[in-house]
Design an enzyme around this catalytic site. Structure first.
Site, PDB file in Angstrom:
ATOM      1  CD  GLU A  61     -20.279  -1.146  40.673  1.00 47.28           C
ATOM      2  OE1 GLU A  61     -20.682  -2.124  41.570  1.00 47.28           O
ATOM      3  OE2 GLU A  61     -19.560  -1.180  40.421  1.00 47.28           O
TER       4      GLU A  61
ATOM      5  CD  GLU B 219     -12.865   1.849  18.929  1.00 42.19           C
ATOM      6  OE1 GLU B 219     -13.960   1.512  18.967  1.00 42.19           O
ATOM      7  OE2 GLU B 219     -12.635   1.770  18.577  1.00 42.19           O
TER       8      GLU B 219
END
Length: 312
Positions: free
Chosen positions: A125, A94
């Site tokens: 992870e 963004e």
């Protein structure tokens, strides 16, 4: 065999992070009516802003590190897995249209790559080596920001450890003030959001805190990099009619001049809001405004001083 989740090699599986504890205030969440259930969740969410506010001093240090890094020609990197990684990807993406920045300024690394952004990719992870490979690609002067609710996700800690070995500065954003890895980084932003409404569901309060912290971190970073004038976005790329209209409105807000005067100035400036703004506020030709901005590295206030009008 149980999967190793959110832990480093020296952390036993049964040692849990605060976000994984049972919340005594939501024990009956599956027994109450829907409205009461939502109130329970909302009551927990309401605790997040205060927890974020409490760690702003640490976040300020992180912002200053990142600002210096970008001003010196280096980069900022986010590292995260699962929800943490998706929050990081969203924040980095963004910034590009919002502040018209070089996409290389802020880069997000998601454990498992692009595939893991849209759907869960199990066990990535846990791969500290993968994080280390990505973190090890950083350069001295870069800043690595790791996001992990538990403060010990192997992919993230592996990335930060490797990044620090290259000479990069490191920041850990966690929801675990007691995370031992916090002592291995330059800045530990440890937001105490506590147990989730549903134990271990860190997309809730911990994820909300991460979003708030990254919103504040990246916005402050953009302000420090001169991508705003006052609280106005002035570095936008007017690639469509909506954004061209926004440029005119921003110029009118900043100068108090008639919108048509601002539209004419924007046209003379080739659509560049900052050039038009300096030209109008300092009452100088577009070429002079452009030169002042180049000398000021794009900062409007600095350019105004250079152009002979200090508005402070």
């Amino acid at each position: 065999m149980p999967r190793e989740t959110n832990r480093t090699a020296d952390t036993p599986l049964w040692v849990i992070a605060p976000t994984e504890e049972r919340n005594p205030d939501t024990l009956d969440i599956d027994l109450v009516g829907t409205l009461d259930m939502l109130r329970m969740i909302s009551d927990e969410d309401a605790k997040v802003p205060a927890a974020v506010h409490a760690v702003l001093p640490a976040l300020a240090v992180a912002v200053d590190l990142a600002t210096q890094s970008l001003k010196d020609g280096h980069r900022v990197h986010y590292f995260g897995a699962g929800t943490s990684g998706r929050v990081a990807v969203m924040d980095a993406a963004e910034l590009i249209p919002t502040y018209n920045i070089d996409p290389l300024w802020v880069t997000a690394h998601q454990a498992g790559g692009a595939e893991a952004v849209q759907r869960s990719v199990e066990n990535v992870e846990d791969h500290a080596a993968n994080g280390a490979a990505e973190g090890g690609a950083l350069e001295a002067g870069d800043v690595a920001v790791g996001l992990t609710a538990s403060g010990r996700t192997p992919y993230v800690t592996g990335a930060l450890a490797a990044a620090r070995a290259t000479g990069a500065r490191t920041v850990l954003i966690s929801a675990n003030p007691s995370a031992t890895f916090g002592s291995e980084v330059d800045v530990h932003v440890a937001v105490a959001t506590g147990p989730e409404a549903v134990a271990g569901s860190t997309r809730m309060k911990a994820g909300t805190a991460q979003k708030m912290l990254l919103n504040a971190f990246s916005t402050a970073l953009m302000v420090r990099m001169g991508r705003t004038y006052s609280n106005l976005m002035v570095a936008l790329d007017p690639r469509n009619a909506k954004l061209r209209g926004r440029v005119v409105r921003i110029l009118a807000e900043a100068t108090g001049l008639d919108p048509q005067v601002c539209a004419d100035a924007a046209e003379r400036a080739g659509g560049d809001c900052r050039i038009a703004m300096v030209s109008l506020l300092a009452d100088v030709p577009v070429d002079t405004a452009k030169q002042a901005l180049e000398q000021a590295a794009g900062g409007v206030r600095e350019a105004l001083a250079i152009a002979g009008l200090d508005r402070d």
